[in-house]
Design a protein around this motif. Structure first.
Motif, PDB file in Angstrom:
ATOM      1  N   PHE A  77      -0.968 -14.745 -10.364  1.00 18.55           N
ATOM      2  CA  PHE A  77      -1.469 -14.842  -9.200  1.00 18.55           C
ATOM      3  C   PHE A  77      -0.915 -16.256  -8.163  1.00 18.55           C
ATOM      4  O   PHE A  77      -1.188 -16.358  -7.096  1.00 18.55           O
ATOM      5  N   SER A  78      -0.058 -16.924  -9.052  1.00 21.00           N
ATOM      6  CA  SER A  78       0.492 -18.171  -8.244  1.00 21.00           C
ATOM      7  C   SER A  78       1.676 -17.514  -7.275  1.00 21.00           C
ATOM      8  O   SER A  78       1.972 -18.421  -6.357  1.00 21.00           O
ATOM      9  N   ALA A  79       2.108 -16.648  -7.647  1.00 21.68           N
ATOM     10  CA  ALA A  79       3.277 -15.812  -6.740  1.00 21.68           C
ATOM     11  C   ALA A  79       2.497 -15.190  -5.798  1.00 21.68           C
ATOM     12  O   ALA A  79       1.337 -14.510  -5.870  1.00 21.68           O
ATOM     13  N   ASP A  80       2.921 -15.187  -4.248  1.00 24.11           N
ATOM     14  CA  ASP A  80       2.443 -14.549  -3.389  1.00 24.11           C
ATOM     15  C   ASP A  80       2.925 -12.926  -3.404  1.00 24.11           C
ATOM     16  O   ASP A  80       4.158 -12.661  -2.962  1.00 24.11           O
ATOM     17  N   ILE A  81       1.863 -12.008  -3.597  1.00 23.33           N
ATOM     18  CA  ILE A  81       2.618 -10.673  -3.722  1.00 23.33           C
ATOM     19  C   ILE A  81       1.835  -9.880  -2.597  1.00 23.33           C
ATOM     20  O   ILE A  81       0.499 -10.344  -2.178  1.00 23.33           O
ATOM     21  N   PRO A  82       2.166  -8.815  -2.230  1.00 24.16           N
ATOM     22  CA  PRO A  82       1.423  -8.128  -1.076  1.00 24.16           C
ATOM     23  C   PRO A  82       0.240  -7.397  -1.560  1.00 24.16           C
ATOM     24  O   PRO A  82      -0.038  -7.241  -2.656  1.00 24.16           O
ATOM     25  N   ASP A  83      -0.842  -7.226  -0.646  1.00 24.81           N
ATOM     26  CA  ASP A  83      -2.245  -6.712  -1.089  1.00 24.81           C
ATOM     27  C   ASP A  83      -1.934  -5.385  -1.775  1.00 24.81           C
ATOM     28  O   ASP A  83      -2.640  -5.333  -2.585  1.00 24.81           O
ATOM     29  N   LYS A  84      -1.080  -4.739  -1.287  1.00 25.89           N
ATOM     30  CA  LYS A  84      -0.757  -3.373  -2.004  1.00 25.89           C
ATOM     31  C   LYS A  84      -0.477  -3.802  -3.507  1.00 25.89           C
ATOM     32  O   LYS A  84      -1.051  -2.740  -4.445  1.00 25.89           O
ATOM     33  N   HIS A  85       0.245  -4.431  -3.918  1.00 26.64           N
ATOM     34  CA  HIS A  85       0.528  -4.793  -5.383  1.00 26.64           C
ATOM     35  C   HIS A  85      -0.701  -5.593  -5.924  1.00 26.64           C
ATOM     36  O   HIS A  85      -0.894  -5.185  -7.105  1.00 26.64           O
ATOM     37  N   LEU A  86      -1.622  -6.176  -5.148  1.00 21.80           N
ATOM     38  CA  LEU A  86      -2.431  -6.874  -5.772  1.00 21.80           C
ATOM     39  C   LEU A  86      -3.750  -5.809  -6.077  1.00 21.80           C
ATOM     40  O   LEU A  86      -4.180  -5.939  -7.388  1.00 21.80           O
ATOM     41  N   ALA A  87      -3.756  -4.857  -5.244  1.00 21.62           N
ATOM     42  CA  ALA A  87      -4.671  -3.795  -5.613  1.00 21.62           C
ATOM     43  C   ALA A  87      -4.310  -3.007  -6.910  1.00 21.62           C
ATOM     44  O   ALA A  87      -5.049  -2.715  -7.808  1.00 21.62           O
ATOM     45  N   GLU A  88      -3.009  -2.573  -6.809  1.00 24.46           N
ATOM     46  CA  GLU A  88      -2.235  -1.844  -7.989  1.00 24.46           C
ATOM     47  C   GLU A  88      -2.810  -2.684  -9.385  1.00 24.46           C
ATOM     48  O   GLU A  88      -3.174  -2.235 -10.434  1.00 24.46           O
ATOM     49  N   LEU A  89      -2.329  -4.181  -9.201  1.00 27.17           N
ATOM     50  CA  LEU A  89      -2.657  -4.850 -10.413  1.00 27.17           C
ATOM     51  C   LEU A  89      -4.009  -4.801 -10.837  1.00 27.17           C
ATOM     52  O   LEU A  89      -4.332  -4.992 -11.919  1.00 27.17           O
TER      53      LEU A  89
END
Length: 70
Positions: A21-33
């Motif tokens: 979570f220290s990396a800024d990932i797109p919300d789409k990827h966050l939801a997938e994670l």
């Protein structure tokens, strides 16, 4: 120093998640994670429940008996 304010160190899971979570990932990827983590935890819970079911020798009939008692 107040002892109740001292927190234990992070668990290995917490440390790894902080790295992710220290990396800024797109919300789409966050939801997938989040879905992947939830599925992983659900699988582990099901495995544990299946093991308990087997250890206790439960059957569908036994479950019906237990439910009918209530």
């Amino acid at each position: 120093m107040n002892i109740s304010s001292v927190h234990p160190p992070l668990s290995n899971v917490q440390a790894e998640l902080l790295k992710v979570f220290s990396a800024d990932i797109p919300d789409k990827h966050l939801a997938e994670l989040k879905t992947i983590i939830a599925r992983f935890l659900l699988d582990k819970a099901r495995d544990k429940a299946d093991s308990a079911w087997d250890e206790k020798g439960y059957t569908d009939e036994k479950l019906r008996e237990i439910l009918d008692e209530k």
